[in-house]
Enzyme design. Sequence first.
Site, PDB file in Angstrom:
ATOM      1  N   TRP A 167       8.701   1.223  -4.815  1.00  0.00           N
ATOM      2  CA  TRP A 167       8.375   1.535  -6.133  1.00  0.00           C
ATOM      3  C   TRP A 167       7.249   0.993  -6.600  1.00  0.00           C
ATOM      4  O   TRP A 167       6.562   1.126  -7.974  1.00  0.00           O
ATOM      5  CB  TRP A 167       9.598   0.528  -7.148  1.00  0.00           C
ATOM      6  CG  TRP A 167       9.508  -0.939  -7.091  1.00  0.00           C
ATOM      7  CD1 TRP A 167      10.949  -1.048  -5.701  1.00  0.00           C
ATOM      8  CD2 TRP A 167       9.020  -1.684  -7.480  1.00  0.00           C
ATOM      9  NE1 TRP A 167      10.157  -2.844  -6.294  1.00  0.00           N
ATOM     10  CE2 TRP A 167       9.424  -2.886  -6.651  1.00  0.00           C
ATOM     11  CE3 TRP A 167       8.051  -2.096  -8.298  1.00  0.00           C
ATOM     12  CZ2 TRP A 167       8.813  -4.588  -6.749  1.00  0.00           C
ATOM     13  CZ3 TRP A 167       7.923  -3.874  -8.281  1.00  0.00           C
ATOM     14  CH2 TRP A 167       8.311  -4.158  -7.104  1.00  0.00           C
ATOM     15  N   ASN A 168       6.318  -0.107  -6.311  1.00  0.00           N
ATOM     16  CA  ASN A 168       5.273  -0.870  -7.321  1.00  0.00           C
ATOM     17  C   ASN A 168       4.192  -0.572  -7.446  1.00  0.00           C
ATOM     18  O   ASN A 168       3.584  -0.814  -8.001  1.00  0.00           O
ATOM     19  CB  ASN A 168       5.931  -2.326  -5.835  1.00  0.00           C
ATOM     20  CG  ASN A 168       4.767  -1.858  -4.373  1.00  0.00           C
ATOM     21  OD1 ASN A 168       5.322  -0.512  -3.806  1.00  0.00           O
ATOM     22  ND2 ASN A 168       3.824  -3.038  -3.833  1.00  0.00           N
ATOM     23  N   LYS A 191      11.292  11.196  -0.572  1.00  0.00           N
ATOM     24  CA  LYS A 191      12.160  10.611  -1.626  1.00  0.00           C
ATOM     25  C   LYS A 191      10.620   8.834  -2.379  1.00  0.00           C
ATOM     26  O   LYS A 191      10.456   8.158  -1.961  1.00  0.00           O
ATOM     27  CB  LYS A 191      13.193   9.091  -0.837  1.00  0.00           C
ATOM     28  CG  LYS A 191      13.981   8.840  -2.210  1.00  0.00           C
ATOM     29  CD  LYS A 191      14.763   8.421  -0.815  1.00  0.00           C
ATOM     30  CE  LYS A 191      14.537   6.518  -1.632  1.00  0.00           C
ATOM     31  NZ  LYS A 191      14.547   6.808  -3.342  1.00  0.00           N
ATOM     32  N   PRO A 192      10.973  10.237  -3.554  1.00  0.00           N
ATOM     33  CA  PRO A 192      10.133   9.086  -4.650  1.00  0.00           C
ATOM     34  C   PRO A 192      11.488   7.116  -5.023  1.00  0.00           C
ATOM     35  O   PRO A 192      12.261   7.969  -4.677  1.00  0.00           O
ATOM     36  CB  PRO A 192       9.517   9.230  -5.884  1.00  0.00           C
ATOM     37  CG  PRO A 192      10.166  11.208  -5.806  1.00  0.00           C
ATOM     38  CD  PRO A 192      10.902  10.822  -4.447  1.00  0.00           C
ATOM     39  N   ASP A 193      10.621   6.367  -5.126  1.00  0.00           N
ATOM     40  CA  ASP A 193      11.654   5.250  -5.754  1.00  0.00           C
ATOM     41  C   ASP A 193      12.133   5.877  -6.771  1.00  0.00           C
ATOM     42  O   ASP A 193      11.760   6.156  -7.794  1.00  0.00           O
ATOM     43  CB  ASP A 193      11.346   3.988  -5.637  1.00  0.00           C
ATOM     44  CG  ASP A 193      11.833   3.223  -5.286  1.00  0.00           C
ATOM     45  OD1 ASP A 193      12.306   2.085  -4.586  1.00  0.00           O
ATOM     46  OD2 ASP A 193      12.379   2.476  -7.035  1.00  0.00           O
ATOM     47  N   SER A 194      13.492   4.746  -6.743  1.00  0.00           N
ATOM     48  CA  SER A 194      14.788   4.953  -7.667  1.00  0.00           C
ATOM     49  C   SER A 194      14.205   5.153  -9.107  1.00  0.00           C
ATOM     50  O   SER A 194      15.088   5.257 -10.316  1.00  0.00           O
ATOM     51  CB  SER A 194      15.626   4.804  -7.111  1.00  0.00           C
ATOM     52  OG  SER A 194      16.493   5.461  -6.371  1.00  0.00           O
ATOM     53  N   GLY A 242       7.854  -0.776   2.552  1.00  0.00           N
ATOM     54  CA  GLY A 242       8.826  -1.863   1.261  1.00  0.00           C
ATOM     55  C   GLY A 242       8.992  -2.872   2.099  1.00  0.00           C
ATOM     56  O   GLY A 242       8.225  -3.323   3.220  1.00  0.00           O
ATOM     57  N   SER A 243      10.293  -3.434   1.962  1.00  0.00           N
ATOM     58  CA  SER A 243      10.955  -4.426   2.859  1.00  0.00           C
ATOM     59  C   SER A 243      10.964  -5.309   4.411  1.00  0.00           C
ATOM     60  O   SER A 243      11.626  -3.315   4.459  1.00  0.00           O
ATOM     61  CB  SER A 243      12.289  -4.746   1.844  1.00  0.00           C
ATOM     62  OG  SER A 243      13.380  -4.220   2.402  1.00  0.00           O
ATOM     63  N   GLU A 264       4.663   0.003   6.771  1.00  0.00           N
ATOM     64  CA  GLU A 264       3.965  -1.094   6.325  1.00  0.00           C
ATOM     65  C   GLU A 264       5.673  -2.161   5.709  1.00  0.00           C
ATOM     66  O   GLU A 264       6.158  -1.315   3.872  1.00  0.00           O
ATOM     67  CB  GLU A 264       3.255  -0.846   5.271  1.00  0.00           C
ATOM     68  CG  GLU A 264       2.640  -2.305   5.026  1.00  0.00           C
ATOM     69  CD  GLU A 264       1.013  -1.727   4.265  1.00  0.00           C
ATOM     70  OE1 GLU A 264       1.249  -2.469   2.631  1.00  0.00           O
ATOM     71  OE2 GLU A 264      -0.187  -1.373   4.232  1.00  0.00           O
ATOM     72  N   LEU A 265       5.288  -3.389   5.831  1.00  0.00           N
ATOM     73  CA  LEU A 265       6.886  -4.013   5.449  1.00  0.00           C
ATOM     74  C   LEU A 265       6.468  -4.995   4.395  1.00  0.00           C
ATOM     75  O   LEU A 265       5.026  -5.847   4.350  1.00  0.00           O
ATOM     76  CB  LEU A 265       7.194  -4.278   6.567  1.00  0.00           C
ATOM     77  CG  LEU A 265       8.267  -2.927   7.339  1.00  0.00           C
ATOM     78  CD1 LEU A 265       8.811  -4.065   8.361  1.00  0.00           C
ATOM     79  CD2 LEU A 265       8.883  -2.238   6.530  1.00  0.00           C
ATOM     80  N   CYS A 298       2.594  -6.050  -1.872  1.00  0.00           N
ATOM     81  CA  CYS A 298       2.608  -6.358  -0.021  1.00  0.00           C
ATOM     82  C   CYS A 298       1.763  -6.824   0.250  1.00  0.00           C
ATOM     83  O   CYS A 298       1.582  -7.421   1.047  1.00  0.00           O
ATOM     84  CB  CYS A 298       3.143  -4.828   1.030  1.00  0.00           C
ATOM     85  SG  CYS A 298       4.092  -4.634   0.600  1.00  0.00           S
ATOM     86  N   GLU A 396       8.282 -14.290   1.238  1.00  0.00           N
ATOM     87  CA  GLU A 396       7.876 -13.944   0.123  1.00  0.00           C
ATOM     88  C   GLU A 396       8.252 -13.775  -1.171  1.00  0.00           C
ATOM     89  O   GLU A 396       9.990 -13.565  -1.267  1.00  0.00           O
ATOM     90  CB  GLU A 396       7.971 -12.521   1.042  1.00  0.00           C
ATOM     91  CG  GLU A 396       7.013 -11.422  -0.022  1.00  0.00           C
ATOM     92  CD  GLU A 396       6.796 -10.006   0.695  1.00  0.00           C
ATOM     93  OE1 GLU A 396       5.930  -8.851   0.486  1.00  0.00           O
ATOM     94  OE2 GLU A 396       8.025  -9.681   1.312  1.00  0.00           O
TER      95      GLU A 396
END
Length: 527
Positions: A167-168, A191-194, A242-243, A264-265, A298, A396
Amino acid sequence: MIIKRLPYGPLPDDFAAELRDLSVNAVTGNLESGERLEIEGPFTGDIIGWVGRGTEEDVAVAFERARAAQKIWAKTSHKERGKILLRYHDLVLKHRELLMDMVQLETGKSRDSAFEEVLHIAITARYYGNHIGKILKPKHHTGVIPFLTKSTEFHVPKGVIGQIAPWNYPLTLGISDSLPGIAAGNALVAKPDSDTPFTSLLAFSLLFEAGMPRNVVQLVTGPGRVVGNAIAESCDYLMFTGSTATGKRLGEIAGRRLIGFSAELGGKNPLIVTENAKVDKIVDGVVTGCFANSGQLCVSIERIYAHENVYDEFVTAFAKATSDMTLGAGYDWKYTMGSLAGAAQLATVEKYVDDAKDKGAKVVAGGKARPDLGPYFYEPTVFTDVSDDVLLKREEVFGPVVYIEKVSSHAEAVEKANDTDYGLNSSVWGPSKEANEVAAQLYSGTVNVNDGYAAAFASVDNEMGGTKESGQGRRQGHYGMLKYTETQNITEQRLLPLRGPKFLTARPYAAIMTVLLSVGKKLKILR
């Protein structure tokens, strides 16, 4: 699906119609039954629209369509695929204001942070549009017997890529990773972020306008545990941002299925201010490196190690520059920082800040929420005197919070910077020679010298990604496209078989080959 309005009024009719029909689950029955996700605008907390709550069945339909389309798309020439990306580059710039409006509406970020996203996808589209032929061009290699063995390396598409976006950065991370994969001849199920689906839908609508065949790209909106897992269980290669926790879970699925996986986390990114740094020259750039997108990035900086020779001067200047930042909810360029993305982000930031305060850390800038500006605003916050038991010392935050620590040498700064489970991005500020010497000792996927993160991120000809728990694989550069392909070795043996001519028995052939290998090594004829 419906989006109510942009800040200045309704969405233009052509885009409104396109977005309504764009995602797979927009044309299935679940919308009629009321299974939908409402989307909140962070600036106000109001509902700005809704999308369908995707199901495993929607994902199955998406893959069925994508696999059929991919077989045709893979036969399209590299040149034609490149032209589509270059037309997309032009459309992105043409519609930059609309794209920035949508990004801000869904994320609450500032205008300049939204423009970073527009800039990045334009650069990415241009790069792969211009270089696709060079990257995918068959490459000739030395065969086992020169002149008699012709060996060629080809790159063929993997099939259907799965992408799960965060989402960011819903614009650049919603499509930039997809562009090289699609251009390599793959289809895509994404899948886009919700929380930020409309930005991705708009971005892909422009790609279709640029000439991308419609069924090559399939978008399914919905929750990650349902839609994301179903994509991971069906795709031929998975791209995730994401995370770290979610990345590990998806990595297990990819490992079990023996498919490629790039991720990429998280990061706990360090910044070093060197002994001879000119504080007045660098402080504004350091502020940007820490607080762009309200720290929800990130690769943004969360910890600073300043040499004792400049520590006091730097703390004073950095605290002032941070306090001087302008916060606000606006679709113009006057604010330097926007809102956090939502209630969950606000709660997370408050948890870490309160913990630091309770354990004796000193606030030198910020440190409180700003509900007078909007429901999820939080001041950019700077700490000193952070003890080892403070949570944000190693975890983080993913928000506008950073701490500064004094170090007595560059060696100490490097040791502390590398002392982390993460390794995504680092930053060093100071005179070029001095800063580069320090940068070479840091263990992270990217190291920016005299910049926070943007220089490396925007240099799309060079790869970037994470070490340790910050991920695996890389995006950008040639590898950013090649990872979506299978390397195929086609080797032709000509005139004589590799086992020798028919008239020569095995024993003398082995003796001849032994001599040839020795001579070839000496003359460097054979690889």
